[in-house]
Design an enzyme around this catalytic site. Sequence first.
Site, mmCIF file in Angstrom:
data_model
loop_
_atom_site.group_PDB
_atom_site.id
_atom_site.type_symbol
_atom_site.label_atom_id
_atom_site.label_comp_id
_atom_site.label_asym_id
_atom_site.label_seq_id
_atom_site.Cartn_x
_atom_site.Cartn_y
_atom_site.Cartn_z
ATOM 1 N N ASP A 56 -1.228 -1.763 -24.875
ATOM 2 C CA ASP A 56 -2.134 -2.226 -23.820
ATOM 3 C C ASP A 56 -3.535 -2.524 -24.364
ATOM 4 O OD1 ASP A 56 -1.576 -2.883 -21.270
ATOM 5 O OD2 ASP A 56 -2.347 -1.041 -20.378
ATOM 6 N N HIS A 116 -9.120 -6.944 -13.018
ATOM 7 C CA HIS A 116 -7.854 -6.241 -12.739
ATOM 8 C C HIS A 116 -8.235 -5.032 -11.892
ATOM 9 C CE1 HIS A 116 -3.782 -4.581 -13.928
ATOM 10 N NE2 HIS A 116 -4.400 -3.511 -13.453
ATOM 11 N N GLY A 147 -6.977 -2.249 -9.372
ATOM 12 C CA GLY A 147 -5.851 -1.537 -8.759
ATOM 13 C C GLY A 147 -6.234 -0.091 -8.602
ATOM 14 N N ARG A 203 -6.184 1.031 0.920
ATOM 15 C CA ARG A 203 -5.783 0.760 2.312
ATOM 16 C C ARG A 203 -6.333 1.839 3.246
ATOM 17 N NH1 ARG A 203 0.159 -0.450 0.184
ATOM 18 N NH2 ARG A 203 -0.604 1.199 -1.150
ATOM 19 N N VAL A 250 -5.438 -4.215 -5.617
ATOM 20 C CA VAL A 250 -6.580 -4.550 -4.763
ATOM 21 C C VAL A 250 -6.993 -6.013 -4.975
ATOM 22 C CG1 VAL A 250 -8.967 -3.949 -4.183
ATOM 23 C CG2 VAL A 250 -7.363 -2.156 -4.870
ATOM 24 N N GLU A 285 -5.184 -8.537 -5.796
ATOM 25 C CA GLU A 285 -4.231 -9.483 -5.212
ATOM 26 C C GLU A 285 -4.159 -9.378 -3.692
ATOM 27 O OE1 GLU A 285 -0.391 -8.900 -7.144
ATOM 28 O OE2 GLU A 285 -1.414 -8.765 -9.073
ATOM 29 N N GLU A 297 2.960 -8.109 -15.935
ATOM 30 C CA GLU A 297 2.970 -7.428 -17.234
ATOM 31 C C GLU A 297 4.366 -7.430 -17.854
ATOM 32 O OE1 GLU A 297 0.895 -4.398 -15.021
ATOM 33 O OE2 GLU A 297 -0.376 -4.007 -16.763
HETATM 34 P P1 AMP Z 1 -2.046 -0.997 -8.575
HETATM 35 O O1 AMP Z 1 -2.592 0.130 -9.394
HETATM 36 O O2 AMP Z 1 -2.292 -2.342 -9.187
HETATM 37 O O3 AMP Z 1 -0.612 -0.805 -8.152
HETATM 38 O O4 AMP Z 1 -2.900 -1.010 -7.209
HETATM 39 C C1 AMP Z 1 -2.843 0.042 -6.287
HETATM 40 C C2 AMP Z 1 -3.978 -0.124 -5.298
HETATM 41 O O5 AMP Z 1 -3.821 -1.385 -4.632
HETATM 42 C C3 AMP Z 1 -3.997 0.948 -4.217
HETATM 43 O O6 AMP Z 1 -5.296 1.483 -4.085
HETATM 44 C C4 AMP Z 1 -3.639 0.189 -2.973
HETATM 45 O O7 AMP Z 1 -4.337 0.677 -1.881
HETATM 46 C C5 AMP Z 1 -4.092 -1.216 -3.264
HETATM 47 N N1 AMP Z 1 -3.349 -2.126 -2.406
HETATM 48 C C6 AMP Z 1 -2.045 -2.404 -2.456
HETATM 49 N N2 AMP Z 1 -1.697 -3.222 -1.425
HETATM 50 C C7 AMP Z 1 -2.826 -3.446 -0.728
HETATM 51 C C8 AMP Z 1 -3.156 -4.186 0.444
HETATM 52 N N3 AMP Z 1 -2.213 -4.847 1.097
HETATM 53 N N4 AMP Z 1 -4.454 -4.196 0.859
HETATM 54 C C9 AMP Z 1 -5.411 -3.522 0.176
HETATM 55 N N5 AMP Z 1 -5.158 -2.787 -0.928
HETATM 56 C C10 AMP Z 1 -3.898 -2.757 -1.359
#
Ligand code: AMP
Length: 282
Positions: free
Chosen positions: A32, A90, A92, A167, A214, A216, A266
């Site tokens: 990574d 990025h 998340g 969320r 977040v 996306e 990924e």
């Molecule tokens: P990841 O680590 O890329 O899987 O991202 C996880 C984060 O994305 C979590 O904090 C989720 O709350 C957020 N997330 C996933 N779907 C949504 C959504 N529909 N609206 C807002 N945040 C989201």
Amino acid sequence: IPLGPLHNPANLMGIRACQAVMPKTPQVAVFDTAFHMTMPPKAYRYAIPTEYFENDDIRRYGFHGTSHKYIARRAAELYGSKEFKLVNCHLGNGSSLSAVKDGKCQDTSMGLSPLAGVPMGTRSGDIDACVVQFICNKYGMSVDDCLNMLNKKSGVLALSGVSSDFRDLEEGKAKGDENCILALQKFFYEVAKYVGSYAAALNGIDMLTFTAGVGENGPDARAAICEYLGFMGVKIDPEKNNVRGKETLISTPDSKVQVWVIPTNEELMIAQDTAELVKAAQ
Ligand code: AMP
């Protein structure tokens, strides 16, 4: 192993087990950190005594490289040229940004470890090292325990007191929860500051991309971050921005910077890197 004591021994165990049962099958390890290896020394060196770099390899490595690389490649296809300047967000549960010029990473927000950069779900992001000293001294905490707190009990989870999940924070904000509002504000503010600093590092950017959970799926997050960036000609279309998980150009035609939502992939990047490396080795 000294640099990745939790992960690398387990990864090596897997590699050795596969070697034992499939001795003729080539194996590829996709790191990574690999995409960030093009950073110049001014980006990856810490301003601490050289011996820690020379003897111990203490430097910025960066993470999420597989995702940043996928987005940089896809963004080049969308831009129609390999020669362009990009900041990728990025965002998340873990979040990092990268500054990319002509497909090559110039800087990234995570460091020796994924703790650095913007605040995240449970990680503090950048923090003055004296905070660690103060807490350890005052509460008799070990450095390891303090770092555990910074990695697992901080970030938007700590500020909101509610959740690390964006969320839940949006839900709290809708109910007027001030701590959730502060957690979101802090996150957007720090992300926007990184974009601004990378735009300066690259002497302007052509494209800004959002990816991961977040990035996306968070129209509100994207809108709040882009609002800070109006000074550099970033302008998004609220209707186009109302999108989740779909590759979309969300900037207006007169925006000075193209802003895209690009779902990361990924798995595909790992498969492509693996195919390339195995072919090259044959
Ligand atoms: P990841 O680590 O890329 O899987 O991202 C996880 C984060 O994305 C979590 O904090 C989720 O709350 C957020 N997330 C996933 N779907 C949504 C959504 N529909 N609206 C807002 N945040 C989201």
